[in-house]
Write a protein that holds these residues in place. Structure first.
Motif, PDB file in Angstrom:
ATOM      1  N   GLN A 207       0.829  -1.216   0.000  1.00 61.57           N
ATOM      2  CA  GLN A 207       0.000   0.000   0.000  1.00 61.57           C
ATOM      3  C   GLN A 207       0.861   1.262   0.000  1.00 61.57           C
ATOM      4  O   GLN A 207       0.484   2.272  -0.607  1.00 61.57           O
ATOM      5  CB  GLN A 207      -0.935   0.000   1.220  1.00 61.57           C
ATOM      6  CG  GLN A 207      -1.531   1.372   1.497  1.00 61.57           C
ATOM      7  CD  GLN A 207      -2.869   1.353   2.172  1.00 61.57           C
ATOM      8  OE1 GLN A 207      -3.575   0.357   2.179  1.00 61.57           O
ATOM      9  NE2 GLN A 207      -3.248   2.471   2.778  1.00 61.57           N
ATOM     10  N   GLY A 211      -0.089   3.199  -3.146  1.00 61.55           N
ATOM     11  CA  GLY A 211      -1.267   3.947  -2.715  1.00 61.55           C
ATOM     12  C   GLY A 211      -0.971   5.213  -1.934  1.00 61.55           C
ATOM     13  O   GLY A 211      -1.381   6.305  -2.312  1.00 61.55           O
ATOM     14  N   ASN A 212      -0.244   5.055  -0.832  1.00 63.50           N
ATOM     15  CA  ASN A 212      -0.018   6.192   0.077  1.00 63.50           C
ATOM     16  C   ASN A 212       0.930   7.248  -0.494  1.00 63.50           C
ATOM     17  O   ASN A 212       1.739   6.957  -1.373  1.00 63.50           O
ATOM     18  CB  ASN A 212       0.617   5.696   1.391  1.00 63.50           C
ATOM     19  CG  ASN A 212      -0.284   4.753   2.148  1.00 63.50           C
ATOM     20  OD1 ASN A 212      -1.461   4.608   1.828  1.00 63.50           O
ATOM     21  ND2 ASN A 212       0.267   4.107   3.161  1.00 63.50           N
TER      22      ASN A 212
ATOM     23  N   ASP B 154      -3.589  14.313   6.618  1.00 67.98           N
ATOM     24  CA  ASP B 154      -4.453  13.247   6.137  1.00 67.98           C
ATOM     25  C   ASP B 154      -5.905  13.573   6.489  1.00 67.98           C
ATOM     26  O   ASP B 154      -6.203  13.957   7.622  1.00 67.98           O
ATOM     27  CB  ASP B 154      -4.033  11.923   6.787  1.00 67.98           C
ATOM     28  CG  ASP B 154      -4.812  10.749   6.238  1.00 67.98           C
ATOM     29  OD1 ASP B 154      -4.580  10.369   5.070  1.00 67.98           O
ATOM     30  OD2 ASP B 154      -5.687  10.233   6.949  1.00 67.98           O
ATOM     31  N   GLN B 156      -8.548  11.865   7.083  1.00 70.05           N
ATOM     32  CA  GLN B 156      -9.188  11.157   8.196  1.00 70.05           C
ATOM     33  C   GLN B 156      -8.585  11.543   9.543  1.00 70.05           C
ATOM     34  O   GLN B 156      -9.303  11.743  10.516  1.00 70.05           O
ATOM     35  CB  GLN B 156      -9.064   9.654   7.977  1.00 70.05           C
ATOM     36  CG  GLN B 156     -10.043   9.137   6.936  1.00 70.05           C
ATOM     37  CD  GLN B 156     -10.245   7.646   7.074  1.00 70.05           C
ATOM     38  OE1 GLN B 156      -9.328   6.883   6.788  1.00 70.05           O
ATOM     39  NE2 GLN B 156     -11.411   7.228   7.511  1.00 70.05           N
ATOM     40  N   THR B 180      -9.722  11.090  -0.257  1.00 68.53           N
ATOM     41  CA  THR B 180      -9.896   9.635  -0.291  1.00 68.53           C
ATOM     42  C   THR B 180      -9.618   9.014   1.074  1.00 68.53           C
ATOM     43  O   THR B 180      -8.772   9.496   1.822  1.00 68.53           O
ATOM     44  CB  THR B 180      -8.977   8.969  -1.335  1.00 68.53           C
ATOM     45  OG1 THR B 180      -8.970   7.557  -1.112  1.00 68.53           O
ATOM     46  CG2 THR B 180      -7.535   9.460  -1.200  1.00 68.53           C
ATOM     47  N   THR B 181     -10.353   7.968   1.379  1.00 69.85           N
ATOM     48  CA  THR B 181     -10.113   7.268   2.647  1.00 69.85           C
ATOM     49  C   THR B 181      -9.345   5.971   2.398  1.00 69.85           C
ATOM     50  O   THR B 181      -8.981   5.274   3.331  1.00 69.85           O
ATOM     51  CB  THR B 181     -11.440   6.938   3.354  1.00 69.85           C
ATOM     52  OG1 THR B 181     -12.257   6.200   2.445  1.00 69.85           O
ATOM     53  CG2 THR B 181     -12.166   8.202   3.778  1.00 69.85           C
ATOM     54  N   THR B 182      -9.090   5.666   1.130  1.00 71.02           N
ATOM     55  CA  THR B 182      -8.413   4.403   0.805  1.00 71.02           C
ATOM     56  C   THR B 182      -6.924   4.485   1.106  1.00 71.02           C
ATOM     57  O   THR B 182      -6.348   3.592   1.720  1.00 71.02           O
ATOM     58  CB  THR B 182      -8.598   4.084  -0.698  1.00 71.02           C
ATOM     59  OG1 THR B 182      -9.943   4.391  -1.053  1.00 71.02           O
ATOM     60  CG2 THR B 182      -8.285   2.634  -0.989  1.00 71.02           C
ATOM     61  N   PHE B 183      -6.299   5.582   0.669  1.00 70.02           N
ATOM     62  CA  PHE B 183      -4.854   5.711   0.835  1.00 70.02           C
ATOM     63  C   PHE B 183      -4.506   6.865   1.768  1.00 70.02           C
ATOM     64  O   PHE B 183      -5.279   7.810   1.889  1.00 70.02           O
ATOM     65  CB  PHE B 183      -4.192   5.892  -0.533  1.00 70.02           C
ATOM     66  CG  PHE B 183      -4.399   4.727  -1.438  1.00 70.02           C
ATOM     67  CD1 PHE B 183      -4.000   3.461  -1.049  1.00 70.02           C
ATOM     68  CD2 PHE B 183      -5.020   4.878  -2.669  1.00 70.02           C
ATOM     69  CE1 PHE B 183      -4.193   2.360  -1.865  1.00 70.02           C
ATOM     70  CE2 PHE B 183      -5.222   3.783  -3.498  1.00 70.02           C
ATOM     71  CZ  PHE B 183      -4.811   2.518  -3.106  1.00 70.02           C
TER      72      PHE B 183
END
Lengths: 251, 251
Positions: A207, A211-212, B154, B156, B180-183
């Protein structure tokens, strides 16, 4: 009759030969296409390849320069990569499969794995979590090549299912970790041959690669590397199983 | 009778004077004790102060040197600190309270706050989470002093109860974050005056200061700072609310 047979044989032979030439040319073309061009990555080349991804290299990364202790080296890798890098490219520097759907360019993961492969004598790994098998492979490979590998990780993160730590232990790599669950062993650094530091926000997971938003800073400057070496040595002794046992039972 | 009165007055006066001198001496002593001695921290001084803590500074940290762009600066701070640093020491450089139970020495937190206070014109903050009020104070103070502060965090982590982000927004500091909350926006770096980078594994929480094993690397070397500046600018534009709105609704 013999003429007809001869003509038929020539025709079939010529057809097969031209077909063979064409197949060989296709293979050559794909091999060439999927080999990283050493000069085609410059600062920010891939910035616009995906709107939410970036690769930033402060200068063109010269393979010969990586791991050299003869001059100061300061590099920055930014994640996420725009996709998943081809494993064959990482291992062999090229990929001959024409239908390979992975990336065939110098991604941050490519440079990171390249960097890990430069180890000659020693690799001190001190990372909170080690999850991505492609990176785990580089650690195990180093151990197999006879490089002295030591791993420090967080006690809890080492036990989760996708962790590479079990694999390291099975391969015979010494691993130490904190026994407390209250506080984290949250470092994410690796020291190569006592001279090159790889450090940043980057957790060693898939990830984090694709992703990150993450960073890795690579330097061989002594005044930056030495405090990390000292911290590694400090934690290595602190997490010595004998010491941890003593703490549990002071009698 | 006047002799007796005079003797009595002298005796009381002398007693009061000596008492006063003693009190003044005590105050001076405590003030002196609780003021950081600029030369008393060397590499590893505090290594044994608590078995599971360490402060490593590669060289003695000279306050005058912090934030200077005139020569290369490379510093490393290792956490956890052996305890909680006195807020008065952080703010005023000394603490006059004789019963103060907090630490009165140069901890990693002390250096970090000192570093943040060197900002003169600009502070670009790009951190996954910002939870610790002592560090939040330094960001708000910089903004109040007229320094141009920008914060990326971030999405979140900015919304959790103990986050300092709401406070920053209330103070008028511009804050941007991923939607986005995925990454994760997992960077943990700050750039001071476009010239000094503060980066590492360190999450900006109290647990990271006094519990976790963490590191911060500070450098003013251009080839290391510039890629982080570029990444900050890249994310600042990417997380522009107008851009994020366009993405949600491409029509």
């Amino acid at each position: 009759m013999t003429d007809k047979i001869r003509i038929f044989t020539y025709a079939v032979g010529a057809t097969l030969f031209s077909e063979l030439l064409y197949i060989l040319w296709l293979r050559f073309k794909h091999r060439h296409m999927n080999t990283v061009n050493k000069t085609d990555i410059q600062l920010g080349t891939d910035r616009n390849s995906r709107s939410n991804t970036s690769i930033i290299l402060n200068v063109d990364f010269n393979d010969q320069e990586v791991g050299s202790s003869y001059k100061p080296m300061n590099k920055v890798l930014i994640f996420p990569d725009p996709g998943i890098t081809c494993k064959r490219l990482i291992l062999n520097g090229r990929c001959a499969y024409s239908n390979c759907q992975f990336l065939h360019k110098k991604t941050s993961l490519y440079y990171l794995t390249k960097m890990l492969s430069t180890a000659k004598t020693k690799m001190d790994v001190c990372v909170y979590m080690m999850m991505y098998s492609v990176l785990g492979d580089r650690i195990v490979d180093a151990h197999k090549k006879g490089i002295v590998v030591r791993v420090i990780t967080d006690g809890q993160m080492g036990d989760v299912p996708s962790s590479q730590i079990g694999r390291f232990r099975e391969a015979g790599i010494p691993v130490r970790s904190n026994s407390t669950t209250t506080f984290l062993m949250h470092h994410k650094f690796i020291i190569i041959d006592n001279e090159t530091l790889i450090n940043g926000s980057f957790n060693w997971t898939k990830q984090a690669v694709t992703g990150n938003y993450e960073n890795i800073l690579i330097t061989n400057q002594k005044e930056l590397v030495e405090p990390y070496s000292a911290e590694f040595q400090h934690l290595w002794q602190l997490y010595d199983p004998v010491q941890l046992e003593k703490k549990k039972d002071p009698q």
